[in-house]
Design a protein around this motif. Structure first.
Motif, PDB file in Angstrom:
ATOM      1  N   ASP B 610      41.849  35.810  43.600  1.00 42.65           N
ATOM      2  CA  ASP B 610      42.947  34.861  43.757  1.00 42.65           C
ATOM      3  C   ASP B 610      42.497  33.543  43.118  1.00 42.65           C
ATOM      4  O   ASP B 610      41.438  33.020  43.460  1.00 42.65           O
ATOM      5  N   VAL B 612      43.476  30.558  43.381  1.00 46.07           N
ATOM      6  CA  VAL B 612      43.464  29.359  44.219  1.00 46.07           C
ATOM      7  C   VAL B 612      42.422  29.476  45.324  1.00 46.07           C
ATOM      8  O   VAL B 612      41.652  28.549  45.572  1.00 46.07           O
ATOM      9  N   THR B 613      42.368  30.622  45.988  1.00 49.63           N
ATOM     10  CA  THR B 613      41.477  30.755  47.141  1.00 49.63           C
ATOM     11  C   THR B 613      40.132  31.379  46.788  1.00 49.63           C
ATOM     12  O   THR B 613      39.185  31.253  47.550  1.00 49.63           O
ATOM     13  N   GLY B 614      40.051  32.083  45.687  1.00 54.31           N
ATOM     14  CA  GLY B 614      38.827  32.795  45.337  1.00 54.31           C
ATOM     15  C   GLY B 614      38.687  34.144  46.028  1.00 54.31           C
ATOM     16  O   GLY B 614      37.685  34.819  45.855  1.00 54.31           O
TER      17      GLY B 614
END
Lengths: 173, 805
Positions: B610, B612-614
């Motif tokens: 992801d 944005v979140t990793g």
């Protein structure tokens, strides 16, 4: 109370709780820098969801922001910089032990709790999408479709953190 | 050789050329005072070790000493040219303060000892920890400046010998995002483009990449194109008025931490004006609809608000990118070390996929490196990945690696990604890592929030081994210091940012008991008696060439396939790009000329994250999103930076480098000409910010953040308003305290930086701290020590010089 309002109310509480828990975890685990920063970002998503649910609720006869909150009026956790929720033994412990190894298991417990809250929300969004389709309510379905994926992303993040951090923390106890 | 002052004129004289023509040769060189070309006894081939460009050169040797360098005329990378760091930097190895004997800590002090005692202590501590606390109690933190053979040996020792997941390089600080963005888009690491794309491009976009100072020779190539017929147009994204910005058709200077907003707006315009190569996208990419949806609201006006860049400038940049026929993009730390690093770098890959600008002359992406051998750290698995770009989530890849090493798959940790550097330091802080072996890097100056890093390194519970040339700030905190040989004192190969492999020869003997890093690692493996599953030695090689042959077997069939190379072939070669195989014996100039071979789930190095979140995706997710193994258009929404300016800290602080220094000045600070060109830390502010606070050129000021303070003389430069710039090179080895600042303010930029990293690439963010700048003392006519020929040029003042004899 019908099925829609029941689900909206459940979701409102669930997203509020997740925002609160994410902010609390971010605050407790400031020394875990990635957890701190990303949990703060992800709390923002849940706050957005809370706002959308409150606005939607009005059209279904629900005033979630005032009558559904234990600490009404307003959202006490709307400020990301401010730790909210009651101070627990865990908070105090986190401050005292700070960067020491004992904070590891505490972090895993917090992540585990976040996963459970987020997965509750994930299922609630699923239910909302289902009832929206059954009632042919396009607006409600749109809401669920917009929010559901982000809940999955929150879940995945917590899962990734747990998976990455737990081997080291648990094998060094 | 060269008569002009290459400190004052870093890029030298122009040799103009037109698109598609060969870049003319210009041989640069420098010899020690009093030495003429006829005095040189031997010329030993190598390439540059002070940046990532990989400029080929020969070291001049006389009487067993280095006496100069000259560029190699025939090499594909530099056509004979050298930058200022290479013209002068070869002198560093002969510095009188080289480490010549091992040191061990006794009674709180480092004392000299023999090699047996030092290695004995390292081995004893390793065995004790393995025995009592298991492999997870040992970590290795290496660099982007050793050689391929050394990284590969270290990777085998760590992953299969010790069996720890904790191995990373300081490449985490420089090139982790480049690798990660390539994985997200193409499934696997591997630089798509080639430096020769500069020869053909009609448009060159440089994103957060001050190429003039980071890869001076490639900037010469661009300058020569700009001076020739049909020059390319440049688009520059940088908050500073860099030499690149000054030559750009459009220069966008966004607020720090807003790259994703800016790039999403550029993509919005490309799609809105239908500059999309739909046939290419249909055939080669997935994710078009998701990307279109994500950037639909990202108008130039929307981005203008966030980035504080005029909407019409964004539209103009998009128009140039959209109209290009041969587009080359290059990316560096302005993206990689800034907020949402991977998400932003991926949008540049998206730009090229949308426009079908890959795999042909002039159409390419260069996700750059900062360090000379960072590419090898990545491919050998010394960077927080597995060797040969293998996927830790793919059991078949692990089984294959286990076959190469003749070990059980379970003995190679793959229950999670290899631990990244900042996480290793966190584990050391918590006490679960009890030994950290640091080779060729200086975290006591280069990591964020230095007070914390010093506390970790000097903590009682952590046993630190430092392997280096000099008694660096980090070495001063070590328990064991091992003196190492360097460039020109040992043999090995390394690979630059466009996959060009060079063999680097041994020109002189290392001083005293300093040993090649490979020799130290092999010695450790022998003493630890690491065995494979049949009881044979795990590390079966004994020198650089046999290590290279072992690596070739590990690279076989992977994107970075070296099987077509050998020392014999590299000797006298003019730079060969991997993959180099029996089928492609001359190497491969561009990747992805015919589809995206490494994006199939069976082959991919990563199943993606992801942006944005990793959060990591699983194999099943990957198969669903990308069933046919195409390139992936990955969308990402803009998220505001984590530390925004406040009334108390109103400025955005960014750190970076200057042309004249490398990293923590370990070498360049010991070279008279380079040190004189940039002798002391400075801070840059815009004229408007300085005027508002009543500050003038040369004033001594304090740069403060919530974490620390730096004192520096102010340079009023062309930087954008609201931003302060600190160079990160300056530490304490040449100050009275040696490894730390006196109580109060220091001179290392990282006293001030925030501990925050991109959750996808885990690269620390050095470009988004909030800071304030206050007056300490007036200049009284003394200008700032900042160089004047580069991005730190003053709005008005004196000139940097001193490279002329």
């Amino acid at each position: 109370m019908n099925g829609v309002t029941l689900t909206l109310r459940t979701l409102y509480h669930g997203e509020s709780a997740l925002a609160r828990e994410l902010v609390a975890a971010a605050d407790r685990h400031r020394a875990e820098h990635e957890v701190h920063h990303v949990a703060t970002d992800l709390a923002g998503w849940s706050r957005e969801h809370v706002g959308l649910l409150a606005r939607t609720g009005l059209d279904y006869g629900l005033d979630l922001a005032t009558d559904a909150q234990p600490s009404a009026p307003g959202l006490p956790f709307a400020d990301p910089q401010r730790a909210t929720g009651d101070r627990t033994v865990r908070d105090v412990a986190a401050e005292v032990i700070g960067p020491h190894p004992e904070s590891g298991p505490l972090l895993l417990l917090d992540l585990r709790a976040l996963y459970l809250t987020a997965s509750g929300n994930f299922l609630s969004w699923e239910m909302l999408a289902q009832v929206a389709q059954a009632r042919k309510d396009g607006r409600l379905l749109g809401l669920a479709t917009a929010c559901h994926p982000r809940t999955l992303r929150q879940l995945r993040w917590v899962n990734t953190q747990l998976k990455t951090l737990s081997p080291q923390i648990l094998s060094s106890l | 050789m060269v008569d002009e002052d290459r400190i004052a004129a870093p890029w030298g004289a122009r040799t103009p050329y037109a698109p598609g023509e060969p870049w003319p040769v210009r041989v640069d060189g420098q010899l020690q005072d009093g030495i003429g070309p006829d005095d040189v006894e031997r010329w030993v081939p190598t390439a540059s070790l002070l940046h990532s460009n990989g400029d080929a050169m020969d070291i001049a040797v006389r009487d067993g000493r280095m006496v100069g360098v000259r560029g190699r005329a025939g090499d594909r990378v530099n056509h004979g040219r050298l930058g200022p760091k290479d013209l002068f930097g070869w002198q560093a190895g002969a510095s009188p303060d080289r480490l010549t004997r091992p040191l061990i800590r006794e009674g709180g002090r480092l004392v000299e000892c023999d090699g047996e005692t030092a290695m004995g202590r390292v081995v004893a501590r390793s065995k004790e920890l393995l025995d009592q606390r298991g492999p997870g109690s040992i970590g290795f933190y290496t660099t982007g400046q050793l050689f391929l053979e050394e990284y590969y040996t270290l990777a085998v020792i760590a992953h299969a010998g010790i069996g720890t997941n904790h191995l990373d390089g300081n490449t985490r600080l420089c090139t982790a995002t480049a690798a990660e963005s390539l994985k997200q888009t193409f499934g696997s690491d591997g630089q798509p483009g080639s430096y020769t794309d500069i020869d053909h491009a009609d448009t060159i976009a440089l994103f957060g990449h001050n190429m003039a100072e980071t890869q001076a020779v490639s900037w010469m190539r661009i300058l020569d194109r700009l001076a020739g017929a049909s020059p390319p147009r440049l688009v520059c994204v940088d908050p500073r008025a860099t030499p690149v910005a000054q030559r750009a058709t459009v220069h966008l200077a966004p607020r720090g931490g807003t790259n994703v907003a800016l790039l999403n707006a550029l993509l919005h315009e490309i799609i809105r004006t239908d500059r999309v190569d739909h046939a290419y996208v249909r055939e080669h990419a997935v994710g078009y609809e998701e990307l279109t949806k994500c950037v639909a609201p990202c108008t130039p006006a929307w981005a203008a608000e966030i980035c504080d860049v005029p909407a019409r400038a964004i539209a103009e940049a998009a128009e140039i990118l959209g109209a290009s026929q041969r587009l080359l993009s290059t990316v560096l730390q302005g993206v990689y070390q800034s907020h949402q690093a991977t998400a932003a770098a991926v949008q540049i890959n998206n730009l090229h996929l949308l426009r079908g600008m890959l795999g042909r002359p002039g159409a390419g992406v260069l996700q750059m490196n900062g360090q000379p051998t960072a590419q090898n750290t990545r491919e050998c698995g010394a960077n927080g990945d597995l060797p040969g770009f293998r996927n830790w989530q793919n059991e078949a890849h692990i089984a294959d690696l286990a076959r190469v090493w003749n070990v059980e798959p379970l003995s190679i940790p793959h229950y999670g990604p290899p631990t990244h550097a900042l996480q290793m330091f966190r584990y050391a802080e918590q006490g679960s890592i009890g030994m950290l072996w640091i080779s060729g890097t200086n975290p006591a100056v280069s990591l964020p929030e230095l007070a914390r890093i010093r506390a970790i390194l000097s903590g009682e519970g952590l046993f630190t081994v430092v392997q280096d040339l000099f008694l660096t700030e980090t070495a001063q905190l070590a328990d064991v210091v091992l003196p190492a040989a360097t460039w020109g004192e040992k043999t090995g190969t390394f690979t630059n940012a466009d996959r060009t492999v060079h063999l680097s020869g041994k020109a002189v003997e290392p001083p005293g008991q300093a040993r090649p890093d490979l020799e130290i690692f092999l010695d450790y493996a022998r003493r630890m008696d690491f065995r494979d599953k049949d009881g044979a030695p795990l590390v079966s090689w004994h020198d650089a060439e046999s290590a290279f042959e072992a690596w070739k077997r590990c690279s076989a069939g992977r994107p970075c396939d070296y099987t077509g190379l050998s020392y014999a072939k590299l000797r006298g070669a003019d730079g060969i790009q991997w993959p180099c195989t029996e089928q492609a014996p001359g190497g491969t100039e561009r990747l992805y000329a015919e589809g995206f071979t490494w994006a199939h789930s069976e082959a991919a190095e990563s199943y993606g994250k992801d942006l944005v979140t990793g959060a990591a995706f699983e194999e099943a997710d990957y198969r669903v999103r990308n069933p046919d193994g195409k390139a992936m258009l990955r969308a990402a929404e803009y998220v505001p930076p984590h530390e925004e300016p406040t009334p108390q800290f109103p400025l955005r602080l960014t750190t970076g480098r200057t042309l004249y220094h490398f990293h923590t000045r370990t070498k360049t600070g010991r070279v008279p000409q380079l040190n004189a060109a940039a002798p002391e830390v400075w801070v840059e502010l815009s004229a408007a910010d300085a005027a508002r606070d009543g500050l003038g050129e040369g004033d001594l000021v304090e740069v403060a953040t919530p974490r620390g303070r730096v004192h520096a003389r102010l340079r009023i430069s062309g930087i954008r308003e609201g931003v302060a710039f600190l160079p990160f090179h300056y530490g304490y080895w040449d100050t009275p305290l040696g490894h730390r600042p006196p109580d109060g303010a220091g001179r290392a930029a990282n006293e001030t930086t925030i501990t925050d990293w991109d959750p996808v690439s885990k690269q620390p963010l050095y470009k988004t701290s909030a800071a304030r700048v206050t007056l300490i003392a007036r200049s009284e006519g003394q200008p700032s020590p900042a160089p004047t020929a580069t991005a730190s040029a003053p709005v008005r003042a004196h000139r940097t010089h001193g490279g002329q004899r």
